[in-house]
Enzyme design. Structure first.
Site, PDB file in Angstrom:
ATOM      1  N   GLY A   1      20.571 -17.058 -72.071  1.00  0.00           N
ATOM      2  CA  GLY A   1      21.690 -16.566 -71.956  1.00  0.00           C
ATOM      3  C   GLY A   1      22.673 -17.098 -70.623  1.00  0.00           C
ATOM      4  O   GLY A   1      22.115 -17.116 -69.524  1.00  0.00           O
ATOM      5  N   TYR A   2      23.897 -17.380 -71.018  1.00  0.00           N
ATOM      6  CA  TYR A   2      24.689 -18.055 -69.970  1.00  0.00           C
ATOM      7  C   TYR A   2      26.020 -17.067 -69.826  1.00  0.00           C
ATOM      8  O   TYR A   2      27.057 -17.730 -69.640  1.00  0.00           O
ATOM      9  CB  TYR A   2      24.882 -19.322 -70.065  1.00  0.00           C
ATOM     10  CG  TYR A   2      25.032 -20.006 -68.661  1.00  0.00           C
ATOM     11  CD1 TYR A   2      23.613 -20.036 -67.695  1.00  0.00           C
ATOM     12  CD2 TYR A   2      26.013 -20.842 -68.099  1.00  0.00           C
ATOM     13  CE1 TYR A   2      23.489 -20.401 -66.723  1.00  0.00           C
ATOM     14  CE2 TYR A   2      25.790 -21.197 -66.753  1.00  0.00           C
ATOM     15  CZ  TYR A   2      24.500 -21.287 -66.029  1.00  0.00           C
ATOM     16  OH  TYR A   2      24.383 -22.022 -64.744  1.00  0.00           O
ATOM     17  N   GLY A   3      25.890 -15.805 -70.028  1.00  0.00           N
ATOM     18  CA  GLY A   3      27.193 -15.162 -69.955  1.00  0.00           C
ATOM     19  C   GLY A   3      27.315 -14.484 -68.451  1.00  0.00           C
ATOM     20  O   GLY A   3      26.749 -15.235 -67.598  1.00  0.00           O
ATOM     21  N   ASN A   4      27.882 -13.596 -68.195  1.00  0.00           N
ATOM     22  CA  ASN A   4      28.223 -12.930 -66.728  1.00  0.00           C
ATOM     23  C   ASN A   4      26.679 -12.789 -66.080  1.00  0.00           C
ATOM     24  O   ASN A   4      26.491 -13.245 -64.885  1.00  0.00           O
ATOM     25  CB  ASN A   4      28.879 -11.764 -66.726  1.00  0.00           C
ATOM     26  CG  ASN A   4      28.819 -11.125 -65.208  1.00  0.00           C
ATOM     27  OD1 ASN A   4      27.805 -10.473 -64.768  1.00  0.00           O
ATOM     28  ND2 ASN A   4      30.037 -11.318 -64.762  1.00  0.00           N
ATOM     29  N   ALA A   5      25.630 -12.163 -66.512  1.00  0.00           N
ATOM     30  CA  ALA A   5      24.456 -11.816 -65.823  1.00  0.00           C
ATOM     31  C   ALA A   5      23.609 -13.071 -65.954  1.00  0.00           C
ATOM     32  O   ALA A   5      22.887 -13.528 -64.534  1.00  0.00           O
ATOM     33  CB  ALA A   5      23.528 -10.957 -66.619  1.00  0.00           C
ATOM     34  N   GLY A   6      23.386 -14.072 -66.661  1.00  0.00           N
ATOM     35  CA  GLY A   6      22.752 -15.185 -66.872  1.00  0.00           C
ATOM     36  C   GLY A   6      23.431 -16.333 -65.746  1.00  0.00           C
ATOM     37  O   GLY A   6      22.608 -16.849 -64.871  1.00  0.00           O
TER      38      GLY A   6
ATOM     39  N   LYS B   1      26.628   4.480 -74.374  1.00  0.00           N
ATOM     40  CA  LYS B   1      26.935   3.280 -74.518  1.00  0.00           C
ATOM     41  C   LYS B   1      27.857   3.098 -75.788  1.00  0.00           C
ATOM     42  O   LYS B   1      27.880   3.896 -76.575  1.00  0.00           O
ATOM     43  CB  LYS B   1      25.599   2.281 -74.979  1.00  0.00           C
ATOM     44  CG  LYS B   1      25.808   0.855 -74.947  1.00  0.00           C
ATOM     45  CD  LYS B   1      25.523   0.546 -73.506  1.00  0.00           C
ATOM     46  CE  LYS B   1      25.355  -0.941 -73.335  1.00  0.00           C
ATOM     47  NZ  LYS B   1      24.811  -1.198 -72.147  1.00  0.00           N
TER      48      LYS B   1
HETATM   49  N1  GLU Z   1      26.570  -2.625 -69.473  1.00  0.00           N
HETATM   50  C1  GLU Z   1      25.936  -2.685 -68.249  1.00  0.00           C
HETATM   51  C2  GLU Z   1      24.595  -2.130 -68.504  1.00  0.00           C
HETATM   52  O1  GLU Z   1      24.049  -2.303 -69.665  1.00  0.00           O
HETATM   53  C3  GLU Z   1      26.532  -1.890 -67.077  1.00  0.00           C
HETATM   54  C4  GLU Z   1      27.122  -0.407 -67.511  1.00  0.00           C
HETATM   55  C5  GLU Z   1      27.845   0.192 -66.463  1.00  0.00           C
HETATM   56  O2  GLU Z   1      28.273  -0.569 -65.308  1.00  0.00           O
HETATM   57  O3  GLU Z   1      28.162   1.425 -66.669  1.00  0.00           O
HETATM   58  O4  GLU Z   1      24.001  -1.960 -67.689  1.00  0.00           O
END
Ligand code: GLU
Length: 425
Positions: free
Chosen positions: A227-232, A115
């Protein structure tokens, strides 16, 4: 969502790396993990700490702090997103890198885990400043990333454009275009169809599978999303397609509630225009905390870590919690949810759709090919269903929660790879 973070040296419920270690400890007990493997998995393999000086628009220079933590690569190249956030800490990035390792193992894709994080406030930076930050950060870690070493992707407050800058900077250094060095990039540069909503798609498929196991019909069921970003935002839209009524959503400025539900696409358009979901017509406002405690069928935490804690876990009324965010539930809260028979689909399973489609993107890039969205979505669905089933079976076999089962599955797989490789020299 703003979260309070404590000093990284004290062991407490709000330190993400302490929580990741607690999970490792508990899983080691459950599966009888080999002590040598356990010893190795307590620390990331490599931590890069870099300073990122850039010229701001006002002409002055600001030096940002960035990290890339490469946790383990026994199963394949390091893989994981890059986060831009004012509250980034090294311990947070270490935890997120460990969770990426487990996530790729649960999904059974041939990656390790990493990360990245940069301490900055992207909401108060211009596009030019963000571009210079991204390019300088990329150059600082360039020797340690690459298609067979470590493949970055988007995370909180980074997006396909950020990946395009990384791709260009890395390629300029290499002297040739290397599309497979990042995933989650724009389609024009070899990005995959379906990657933009893959985290949410996986999370919703996992919730659907969970609903089947408890006999909950989704048509007419209710959901709240923090949360209302991409995932939310995509989770809201995709849940609605399954007939679920989304009654509450929130972002860092607050939340909105309407017991009759609302049109999530319109909420998304409203947020796009105004910068927040707050104030959307026909809704009352609700705090992020109250949203978590609503009497809904499905709760999706899609913001940051440590939102469901020992303090509020007892008040969670949802039947299913599907974790779109990484680490939204502390280990202390896990015990309470378990006791209250809440079916929790853990982050490393529920949000693995993002990295699964990242993997599919990388495979397409390495093969210089491009799949249709239908092909990508079918492959994603199959992988999530397999991961869900394996985790569910493991939880029955070991008589443990879905969190414990997913961690057990993952850590067994990573452990097996480490032991089979052997320890050199
Ligand atoms: N940031 C995303 C996660 O936490 C995607 C990571 C990725 O696609 O490498 O899973």
């Amino acid at each position: 969502m703003e979260t309070k973070r404590e000093k990284s040296t004290t062991s407490n419920e709000m330190n993400a790396y302490d929580n990741a270690l607690k999970q490792l400890e508990r899983t080691a007990d459950i599966i009888g993990l080999n002590p040598d493997v356990h010893e190795i998995l307590k620390q990331p393999k490599r931590i890069l700490s870099v300073s990122i000086p850039i010229k701001l628009d006002n002409g002055s220079v600001k030096n940002f702090q960035g990290y890339r933590v490469q946790f383990n690569d026994a199963r394949g190249p390091f893989k994981g997103g890059i986060r831009y956030h004012p509250n980034v800490t090294l311990d947070e990035v270490k935890a997120l890198a460990a969770w990426m390792t487990w996530k790729c193992a649960v999904a059974d894709i041939p990656y390790g885990g990493a990360k990245g994080g940069v301490i900055c406030d992207p909401k108060n930076m211009s596009l030019g400043e963000k571009e210079r930050l991204t390019r300088r950060y990329t150059s600082a870690i360039a020797d340690f990333i690459g298609p067979y070493r470590d493949v970055p992707a988007p995370d909180v407050y980074t997006d396909p454009q950020t990946m395009a800058w990384i791709l260009d900077t890395y390629s300029q250094i290499q002297g040739h275009l290397v599309p497979e060095c990042v995933t989650g990039k724009p389609i024009a540069l070899g990005g995959s169809e379906g990657r933009n909503n893959s985290t949410a798609r996986g999370c919703v498929i996992a919730a659907r599978e969970a609903a089947k196991t408890i006999g909950l019909p989704l048509n007419g069921a209710t959901a709240a999303i923090q949360g209302y970003g991409n995932a939310g935002s995509w989770s809201a839209i995709l849940l609605e397609e399954l007939g679920v009524k989304v009654v509450a959503v929130s972002d860092s400025r607050g939340g909105i509630y309407n017991k009759l539900g609302f049109d999530s696409k319109k909420v998304e358009a409203f947020k796009e225009k105004t910068g927040s979901v707050v104030g959307f017509e026909g809704t009352e406002s609700i705090s992020n905390n109250n949203l978590l405690e609503l009497g809904v069928d499905i709760l999706i935490p899609a913001a940051l870590e440590n939102q469901i804690t020992a303090t509020n876990a007892g008040k969670i009324k949802a039947k299913i919690v599907s974790e779109a965010a990484n680490g939204p539930t502390t280990p202390e809260a896990d015990r309470i949810l378990e006791k209250n028979k809440v079916l929790l689909i853990p982050d490393i399973l529920a949000n693995s759709g993002g990295v699964i489609v990242s993997y599919l993107e990388w495979v397409q890039n390495l093969n210089r090919t491009h799949w249709t969205e239908a092909q990508v979505n079918a492959e994603l669905e199959q992988k999530i269903i397999t991961a869900f089933k394996s985790t569910y079976e493991k939880s029955k076999k070991l008589n443990v929660s879905m969190r414990d089962a997913a961690l057990a599955l993952a850590i067994e797989r990573v452990g097996r790879a480490i032991q089979t490789l052997g320890i050199w020299p």
